[in-house]
Scaffold this motif. Structure first.
Motif, PDB file in Angstrom:
ATOM      1  N   THR A  91       0.684  -1.236   0.018  1.00 21.61           N
ATOM      2  CA  THR A  91       0.061   0.099  -0.222  1.00 21.61           C
ATOM      3  C   THR A  91       0.906   1.208   0.149  1.00 21.61           C
ATOM      4  O   THR A  91       0.682   1.987  -0.864  1.00 21.61           O
ATOM      5  N   PRO A  92       1.945   1.318   1.003  1.00 22.40           N
ATOM      6  CA  PRO A  92       2.621   2.575   0.988  1.00 22.40           C
ATOM      7  C   PRO A  92       3.615   2.721  -0.381  1.00 22.40           C
ATOM      8  O   PRO A  92       3.687   3.935  -0.716  1.00 22.40           O
ATOM      9  N   GLU A  95       1.799   4.031  -3.322  1.00 20.24           N
ATOM     10  CA  GLU A  95       1.509   5.457  -3.219  1.00 20.24           C
ATOM     11  C   GLU A  95       2.649   6.205  -3.876  1.00 20.24           C
ATOM     12  O   GLU A  95       2.557   6.916  -4.529  1.00 20.24           O
ATOM     13  N   VAL A  96       3.996   5.709  -3.649  1.00 16.41           N
ATOM     14  CA  VAL A  96       5.206   6.353  -4.021  1.00 16.41           C
ATOM     15  C   VAL A  96       5.207   6.209  -5.522  1.00 16.41           C
ATOM     16  O   VAL A  96       5.557   7.031  -6.041  1.00 16.41           O
ATOM     17  N   GLN A 115      14.456   6.971  -3.994  1.00 14.85           N
ATOM     18  CA  GLN A 115      13.641   6.632  -2.706  1.00 14.85           C
ATOM     19  C   GLN A 115      12.820   5.183  -2.939  1.00 14.85           C
ATOM     20  O   GLN A 115      12.937   4.317  -2.049  1.00 14.85           O
ATOM     21  N   LEU A 119      13.260   1.567  -0.787  1.00 14.91           N
ATOM     22  CA  LEU A 119      11.930   1.073  -0.196  1.00 14.91           C
ATOM     23  C   LEU A 119      11.940  -0.368  -0.335  1.00 14.91           C
ATOM     24  O   LEU A 119      11.511  -1.157   0.291  1.00 14.91           O
TER      25      LEU A 119
ATOM     26  N   VAL B   7      -3.195   4.869   3.849  1.00 15.09           N
ATOM     27  CA  VAL B   7      -1.782   4.963   4.032  1.00 15.09           C
ATOM     28  C   VAL B   7      -1.594   5.548   5.588  1.00 15.09           C
ATOM     29  O   VAL B   7      -1.546   6.715   5.613  1.00 15.09           O
ATOM     30  N   ALA B  11       3.365   4.516   7.925  1.00 18.24           N
ATOM     31  CA  ALA B  11       3.895   4.005   6.496  1.00 18.24           C
ATOM     32  C   ALA B  11       4.388   5.147   6.009  1.00 18.24           C
ATOM     33  O   ALA B  11       5.482   5.219   5.191  1.00 18.24           O
ATOM     34  N   ARG B  12       3.799   6.304   6.130  1.00 20.06           N
ATOM     35  CA  ARG B  12       4.163   7.538   5.223  1.00 20.06           C
ATOM     36  C   ARG B  12       5.446   8.019   5.894  1.00 20.06           C
ATOM     37  O   ARG B  12       6.488   8.342   5.087  1.00 20.06           O
ATOM     38  N   TRP B  14       7.989   5.986   7.135  1.00 23.59           N
ATOM     39  CA  TRP B  14       8.871   5.048   6.393  1.00 23.59           C
ATOM     40  C   TRP B  14       9.012   5.603   4.997  1.00 23.59           C
ATOM     41  O   TRP B  14      10.208   5.670   4.518  1.00 23.59           O
ATOM     42  N   THR B  15       8.053   5.697   4.085  1.00 26.55           N
ATOM     43  CA  THR B  15       8.357   6.022   2.711  1.00 26.55           C
ATOM     44  C   THR B  15       8.959   7.382   2.597  1.00 26.55           C
ATOM     45  O   THR B  15       9.990   7.513   1.504  1.00 26.55           O
ATOM     46  N   ALA B  16       8.843   8.242   3.570  1.00 25.44           N
ATOM     47  CA  ALA B  16       9.426   9.516   3.407  1.00 25.44           C
ATOM     48  C   ALA B  16      10.971   9.657   4.013  1.00 25.44           C
ATOM     49  O   ALA B  16      11.395  10.639   3.911  1.00 25.44           O
TER      50      ALA B  16
END
Lengths: 256, 59
Positions: A91-92, A95-96, A115, A119, B7, B11-12, B14-16
């Motif tokens: 899911t995350p 989004e990226v 990034q 990930l 999200v 989780a945000r 981590w992705t950031a």
């Protein structure tokens, strides 16, 4: 780590054995203690006859309970992995991937792609079952593949896969990407591997999965995970790798 | 009823790049095991209840 609540079965079994033993003792002693050797032998034989089915029954119940608990733990671990893969990783990361394609500026897009690569290798190394797993994304550029992102045990990967006739491993890796294939090896020392798939001398891994990263007809590289122990990965890990490779491909592909 | 973010903030983070992967996955794994444990034990409990009821009605 899945924990299970304490079982009461052992206590019940002990109580049952105690009650049966006491009942047998009362029944024997009600008519007075055995007076002769023959009477004692009869009492002991009776005790054994009572104890054997009790022992068999308790063993069967304890074994059944252990099997039920093992099945419960396996079910919990499987469900937890599904939750991790779908809810906490795909899911995350999806989004990226969306953000990569929404971003107009080239610099920002490349930053998001960097990034995304990181990930994906973090997710793969954390999700695949190998102890001390290491994940690497080898990016394909101008006919060569170099490590663009990695995560997990050990030193940064230095391998460069080339199409040089002397680089058999490189040629095989490039073919794997070209054919959009995957390769799962359970034990590099036990299996007979195709030429070019064997590890370099001194490599610190016994099992690995390599998956082509592509989108449509664009070949983008290879995603690999390896572990120092044999049989570290299974079908589920392979499917996680395939899904992650496709997500990575969707994020790295260029608009035509 | 259940409502929440598609999200989640963690989780945000981590992705950031604001949260280390090791911390993110340690927390996520703990949560997933706790939820899976509750879900599986709940399902087993309901299944056992249904089996007991079936036995009662078939008599």
């Amino acid at each position: 780590m899945v924990t299970t609540p304490r079982s009461r079965l052992r206590t019940y079994v002990l109580l049952e054995a105690g009650a049966v033993g006491l009942g047998y003792l009362v029944a024997v002693l009600r008519e007075g203690a055995p007076g002769s050797g023959g009477a004692w032998a009869l009492a002991v034989a009776g005790a054994v006859a009572v104890a054997v089915p009790l022992w068999v029954k308790s063993r069967r119940e304890l074994r059944q309970e252990a099997e039920t608990r093992s099945a419960e733990i396996v079910a919990i671990e499987t469900d937890a992995k599904l939750r991790l893969v779908v809810g906490d990783v795909v899911t995350p990361i999806a989004e990226v991937v969306g953000k990569v394609h929404q971003t107009a500026g080239k610099g920002e897009r490349e930053s998001l792609r960097g990034q995304l690569k990181q990930l994906v290798v973090e997710a793969v190394a954390s999700l695949c079952d190998g102890e001390r797993a290491r994940a690497v994304f080898f990016q394909l550029e101008r006919g060569e593949m170099r490590a663009a992102a990695w995560f997990g045990r050990g030193d940064p990967p230095t391998t460069v896969f080339t199409d040089d006739p002397a680089d058999r491993r490189g040629q095989e890796a490039l073919l794997l990407v070209g054919f959009h294939d995957y390769l799962l090896v359970d034990d590099v020392r036990a299996e007979e591997l195709p030429r070019g798939a064997e590890p370099r001398p001194g490599a610190g891994y016994r099992s690995f999965i390599s998956v082509a990263v592509f989108c449509g007809d664009q070949n983008l590289g290879m995603l690999s995970v390896d572990a120092p122990e044999p049989h570290a990965f299974d079908d589920t890990d392979l499917n996680v790798m395939r899904a992650m490779a496709q997500l990575l491909g969707a994020g790295l592909v260029d608009r035509r | 009823m259940m409502r929440g973010q598609v999200v989640p903030e963690e989780a945000r983070a981590w992705t950031a790049g604001l949260l280390l992967a090791t911390d993110y996955f340690a927390n996520a794994r703990r949560d997933a095991v706790a939820k899976a444990s509750a879900a599986i034990r709940g399902r087993l409990h309901r299944a056992r209840g249904a089996t007991t009821e079936d036995r009662g009605t078939s008599r």
